[in-house]
Design a protein around this motif. Structure first.
Motif, mmCIF file in Angstrom:
data_model
loop_
_atom_site.group_PDB
_atom_site.id
_atom_site.type_symbol
_atom_site.label_atom_id
_atom_site.label_comp_id
_atom_site.label_asym_id
_atom_site.label_seq_id
_atom_site.Cartn_x
_atom_site.Cartn_y
_atom_site.Cartn_z
ATOM 1 N N TYR A 165 0.846 -1.327 -0.103
ATOM 2 C CA TYR A 165 0.098 0.045 -0.206
ATOM 3 C C TYR A 165 0.915 1.277 0.073
ATOM 4 O O TYR A 165 0.443 2.243 -0.734
ATOM 5 N N LEU A 166 1.739 0.847 1.245
ATOM 6 C CA LEU A 166 3.116 2.393 0.884
ATOM 7 C C LEU A 166 3.466 2.755 0.072
ATOM 8 O O LEU A 166 3.884 4.496 -0.766
ATOM 9 N N ASN A 167 4.353 1.833 -0.671
ATOM 10 C CA ASN A 167 5.072 1.825 -2.092
ATOM 11 C C ASN A 167 4.927 0.808 -3.064
ATOM 12 O O ASN A 167 5.037 0.057 -3.435
ATOM 13 N N ASN A 168 3.269 1.302 -3.509
ATOM 14 C CA ASN A 168 2.750 0.719 -4.283
ATOM 15 C C ASN A 168 1.589 0.552 -4.617
ATOM 16 O O ASN A 168 1.389 2.304 -5.607
ATOM 17 N N TYR A 175 2.936 3.289 -9.868
ATOM 18 C CA TYR A 175 2.792 2.131 -9.984
ATOM 19 C C TYR A 175 0.847 2.257 -10.840
ATOM 20 O O TYR A 175 0.234 2.927 -10.351
ATOM 21 N N SER A 176 0.491 1.622 -11.383
ATOM 22 C CA SER A 176 -0.687 1.540 -11.511
ATOM 23 C C SER A 176 -1.581 1.441 -11.107
ATOM 24 O O SER A 176 -2.430 0.548 -11.900
ATOM 25 N N THR A 177 -1.301 -0.121 -9.988
ATOM 26 C CA THR A 177 -2.097 -1.177 -9.564
ATOM 27 C C THR A 177 -3.537 -0.038 -9.077
ATOM 28 O O THR A 177 -5.097 -0.749 -9.045
ATOM 29 N N SER A 178 -2.905 0.676 -8.920
ATOM 30 C CA SER A 178 -4.561 1.870 -8.234
ATOM 31 C C SER A 178 -5.576 2.325 -8.951
ATOM 32 O O SER A 178 -6.853 2.377 -9.485
ATOM 33 N N ARG A 179 -5.101 2.588 -10.504
ATOM 34 C CA ARG A 179 -6.153 2.353 -11.637
ATOM 35 C C ARG A 179 -6.267 1.446 -12.208
ATOM 36 O O ARG A 179 -7.206 0.882 -13.012
ATOM 37 N N ASN A 242 -7.065 -0.918 4.468
ATOM 38 C CA ASN A 242 -5.942 -1.165 5.445
ATOM 39 C C ASN A 242 -6.677 -2.691 5.741
ATOM 40 O O ASN A 242 -6.596 -3.801 6.332
ATOM 41 N N ARG A 243 -8.103 -2.310 6.088
ATOM 42 C CA ARG A 243 -8.937 -2.747 6.601
ATOM 43 C C ARG A 243 -9.405 -3.890 6.416
ATOM 44 O O ARG A 243 -10.158 -5.186 6.634
ATOM 45 N N ILE A 244 -9.961 -3.630 4.963
ATOM 46 C CA ILE A 244 -10.269 -4.548 4.275
ATOM 47 C C ILE A 244 -9.142 -5.913 3.554
ATOM 48 O O ILE A 244 -9.969 -7.187 3.341
ATOM 49 N N PHE A 245 -7.456 -5.721 3.688
ATOM 50 C CA PHE A 245 -6.828 -6.658 4.234
ATOM 51 C C PHE A 245 -6.760 -6.764 4.809
ATOM 52 O O PHE A 245 -7.572 -8.615 4.778
ATOM 53 N N ASN A 246 -7.226 -6.495 6.195
ATOM 54 C CA ASN A 246 -6.732 -7.424 6.990
ATOM 55 C C ASN A 246 -8.397 -8.742 7.454
ATOM 56 O O ASN A 246 -7.821 -9.547 7.502
ATOM 57 N N SER A 247 -9.621 -8.031 6.762
ATOM 58 C CA SER A 247 -10.396 -8.726 6.804
ATOM 59 C C SER A 247 -9.815 -9.988 6.081
ATOM 60 O O SER A 247 -11.263 -10.737 6.837
ATOM 61 N N LYS A 248 -9.740 -9.811 5.057
ATOM 62 C CA LYS A 248 -9.713 -11.077 3.843
ATOM 63 C C LYS A 248 -8.401 -12.129 4.635
ATOM 64 O O LYS A 248 -8.439 -12.835 3.808
ATOM 65 N N LEU A 249 -7.767 -11.514 4.773
ATOM 66 C CA LEU A 249 -6.136 -12.153 5.987
ATOM 67 C C LEU A 249 -6.951 -13.076 7.126
ATOM 68 O O LEU A 249 -6.750 -14.506 7.516
ATOM 69 N N LYS A 250 -7.470 -12.160 8.196
ATOM 70 C CA LYS A 250 -8.624 -12.874 9.207
ATOM 71 C C LYS A 250 -9.246 -14.174 8.151
ATOM 72 O O LYS A 250 -9.309 -15.553 8.956
ATOM 73 N N ALA A 251 -10.324 -14.384 7.498
ATOM 74 C CA ALA A 251 -10.871 -14.879 7.309
ATOM 75 C C ALA A 251 -9.596 -15.975 5.930
ATOM 76 O O ALA A 251 -10.130 -16.691 6.131
#
Length: 356
Positions: A165-168, A175-179, A242-251
């Protein structure tokens, strides 16, 4: 590193793995991560992401080592370990049997993450290095059977994703990932790649996994300096991702633990721990939560600590050591007592014997 995170992780892992009277009950500890736990693997790389100079290490017994902190990092405090784990770049001979640290500053789950900073060892690269270690362990034990039995008792701590997230994702000029991806889609891609590396670790003997979630990256001095209008309000779009990522990691932890497998997983809710501190910092002995103890520019967050820069004198009052999510460690009793209560609810699954 943040004391609450550091001690919380140490206590949570100790409860899970049966640390008794400060004595480790597991033979080895393998660490995968980024600058939060890098202890020198980037020192020899052609990279801007290095911390082998003062004022980094100003409170560490041996001075600068490559740790992105004034002192010890989270993993240096776990399991009552008296001898610090060697970085992979220095690990030799039988010392690997106690564990190895593969973490690399600027590294991410994705291969390209952090590339604007130069060389770094991605998650997949760290796993490849671990495979080399396994080959050495097999030789030391004289065969795969004994080596596999030994490795199955070890702890595997994995904390990556912050740099994705910070460096991408939130660096659209590089980086183009957000597009290409929505935050939901991006988290799915990260978790898919994360899962592949976990499977590779499993195939090479790992059985006890600790997956560390992301903190509130949008509240770091760097993000406050770059993306907060007043320099005090956390950047919600980053924290939401970050919360979305954490939710999926917990899952993912649920998914793996529900499989009929001999592997066990726990999740550490760093986001919740961090939220506890920032909502009532004085209760934990902190006075400054919006700026780094050293750094340059707004919030001491636009550039990280410069060589030989003089850091703040009252370091115990600062939550952040430098511009990014690396938070400094304290061992104050008030923090330890608070963590002891909170971490029990921040480990997932909650059973204290989850990984025994």
């Amino acid at each position: 590193m943040c004391a609450l995170f550091g001690f919380g992780l140490a206590l949570a892992l100790s409860l899970s793995f049966g640390v008794i009277n400060g004595e480790p009950q597991v033979p080895c500890f393998f660490i995968f991560g980024d600058s939060l736990v890098d202890n020198g693997n980037n020192n020899r790389l052609s990279s801007l992401a290095k911390a082998n100079y003062m004022p980094y290490g100003i409170d560490f017994p041996n001075g600068p080592t490559g740790r992105f902190s004034n002192g010890k990092t989270t993993v240096d405090l776990n399991f009552g370990v008296r001898k610090l784990h060697s970085p992979y770049s220095n690990a030799r001979g039988r010392q690997i049997l106690g564990g190895v640290n593969y973490a690399s500053a600027a590294a991410g789950i994705r291969e390209e993450t952090g590339q604007q900073l130069g060389a770094r060892i991605s998650f997949s690269g760290q796993v490849r290095n671990y495979r080399q270690t396994v080959a050495q362990v097999v030789n030391l034990f004289g065969g795969e059977a004994n080596a596999s039995s030994y490795l199955s008792k070890c702890i595997y701590s994995i904390g990556l994703g912050s740099n994705d997230y910070l460096n991408n994702y939130f660096m659209p000029l590089f980086y183009s990932t957000s597009r290409r991806f929505s935050p939901e889609q991006y988290a799915d891609v990260l978790i898919q790649q994360y899962t592949q590396q976990l499977q590779a670790l499993y195939n090479y003997g790992a059985r006890k996994f600790v997956l560390i979630g992301l903190g509130q990256i949008g509240c770091s001095p760097n993000e406050l300096a770059q993306n907060s209008r007043d320099g005090r309000t956390c950047v919600e779009r980053i924290n939401a991702a970050n919360r979305i990522f954490n939710s999926k990691l917990k899952a993912l932890v649920d998914q793996f633990n529900n499989n009929d497998s001999d592997a066990k997983f726990i999740y550490i809710d760093v986001y919740g721990i961090f939220q506890d501190i920032t909502s009532n910092p004085s209760a934990f002995g902190f006075r400054v939560t919006k700026a780094g103890c050293c750094g340059v520019g707004r919030n001491n967050g636009q550039i990280t600590c410069l060589p030989l820069q003089r850091p703040c004198r009252n370091r115990n009052e600062y939550l952040f050591w430098d511009a990014f999510i690396q938070l400094r460690l304290h061992r104050k009793e008030i923090i330890q007592c608070s963590v002891a209560v909170r971490c029990l609810s921040d480990r997932y699954p909650p059973s204290c014997t989850a990984l025994n």
